[in-house]
Write a protein that holds these residues in place. Structure first.
Motif: not given
Lengths: 183, 263
Positions: A22, A114-115, A118-119, A172
């Motif tokens: 990451r 989580w990626e 967030c994306r 978020l």
């Protein structure tokens, strides 16, 4: 992190296995593929090794701490380059997805989750807010530089940055303090 | 002054690591009065900024990167040892959050190139002014020393990059100095914490010989802001940082961890 602090090299190796890809992806997004991005990752883990005693869980999780370190070192190097040699900003598709480590599937899965969150949150931003934030985060531009690059008034850029971060924060909020992968 | 959208704009810029320049003083004054909205906004916006990075897909590291990283570590212990005692922190959660926010401002590395030197110089000065107003820890002493320095305001300020050496290849630093004021400021990052009987010592090279320019300690994040006065004349030619017994020594004895290159 207590184990890293205890100078257990295996613990640092586990931290690398969990988060190294990451951090490399972030460094490559800023610097382009190549040796400099790898050097940044190396510096960050060396820094984590030497500073594990300084990490305070109350301030946020390990991944955020590492990513802040990686991002600031990457912007540092980006700005140190002569302007003519700065690479074009790469699209996300050029960065390769790693296979999940066989004994760390759960961590990889949480990290990808989580990626994805967030994306999605970033993709939901209005185009001009997202663009302003990305120019600031991935290219280290000031608000004046963003105004020049997007041919927008400075005041408009300031508003876009403020609203963009506030929207991200709201999006978020349900996941905060426990949504991202810690060590 | 009452909280307004303008303060939120400034907090957003700080959260993204943008230099604020002259605007910094305004935010500093507002935070000095205590603004719960801005303090919580700063923490939240920092996390939101991190989400921009987390949205980037992970990359496949080359296989030898892992080996290189593990090979570059110092001595390690294979068996588990009890963790070190937790760092001291103030009792008040509100004060701790403010300190964490102020520490977040320190996380942005000061970077210069020739064309942007003036803006970054102002940013460093205003950033340290912000720290002096907010912190109540040993970081305040460092920030106040920098504030008192006239180096950054001098018209003839020069800058040299220092690269990591020997035991700390990842360390980085810049020295800003004024030949006429004979004072300098060292801004360093990625410095290891030292045992309690050791300190970092700055050396100025004058006619080929290293001259003691003071001792300093890094903060818990491995960064240091150090003001040194009374540089020898004529112009300093080079700089180095070594590890010495606490309190410093008249001539270098320990390993060199940072040394200059032409900027």
């Amino acid at each position: 992190m207590a184990r890293v602090e205890a100078r257990d090299a295996d613990a640092l190796a586990a931290l690398y296995d969990r988060h190294g890809g990451r951090l490399l992806g972030l460094a490559q997004r800023i610097l382009g593929a190549g040796g400099e991005a790898e050097e940044v990752v190396q510096e960050v883990f060396l820094f984590a090794w030497r500073s594990a005693s300084a990490f305070d869980p109350a301030r946020g999780n390990v991944l955020t701490w590492l990513m802040i370190a990686a991002r600031s070192r990457s912007i540092d190097r980006l700005r140190a380059r002569k302007p003519a040699s700065r690479p074009e900003v790469r699209s996300l598709e050029e960065v390769v997805d790693p296979p999940a480590a066989p004994d760390d599937v759960e961590a990889a899965s949480a990290s990808r989750q989580w990626e994805g969150i967030c994306r999605a949150a970033v993709a939901e931003l209005p185009e001009d807010q997202r663009k302003a934030l990305e120019l600031a985060y991935f290219e280290g531009l000031t608000q004046q530089e963003i105004a020049e690059r997007t041919k927008s008034p400075l005041g408009t850029v300031k508003t876009r940055v403020r609203l963009g971060l506030m929207k991200l924060r709201e999006r978020l909020r349900p996941y905060s303090k426990g949504g991202s992968d810690g060590a | 002054m009452a909280h307004s959208e303008r303060h939120e704009e400034l907090v957003a810029a700080v959260a993204l690591g943008m230099p604020l320049g002259a605007d910094r003083a305004e935010l500093e004054a507002h935070l000095a009065e205590g603004c719960a909205v801005c303090e919580s906004l700063l923490m939240d916006m920092r996390e939101a900024s991190a989400a921009l990075g987390a949205a980037v897909p992970a990359a496949a590291p080359p296989p030898d990167l892992r080996r290189r990283i593990l090979a570059s570590l110092g001595p390690s212990r294979g068996s588990a040892e009890p963790p070190a005692a937790p760092a001291e922190r103030p009792a008040s959660p509100a004060l701790w959050r403010v300190l964490a926010a102020a520490a977040a401002l320190l996380l942005v590395v000061v970077v210069l190139d020739d064309a942007k030197m003036r803006r970054e110089r102002e940013d460093l000065r205003s950033r340290t002014a912000d720290l002096a107003g907010r912190l109540r820890t040993t970081e305040t002493e460092l920030a106040q020393r920098v504030l008192r320095a006239r180096v950054l305001e001098s018209e003839d300020v020069q800058m040299m990059l220092l690269g990591g050496q020997g035991p700390q290849p990842g360390a980085r630093a810049r020295v800003f100095w004024s030949p006429t004021a004979r004072r300098g400021v060292l801004v360093a990052s990625n410095l290891a914490q030292l045992p309690s009987d050791k300190q970092y010592e700055l050396w100025v090279f004058h006619e080929g010989k290293p001259v003691n320019a003071g001792v300093f300690d890094p903060d818990p994040q491995g960064r240091a802001l150090f003001e040194s006065t009374d540089f020898p004349q004529p112009l300093a030619q080079n700089f180095a940082v070594t590890v010495e017994p606490r309190g410093g020594v008249p001539a270098p004895t320990g390993p060199i961890v940072l040394v200059g290159k032409p900027a």
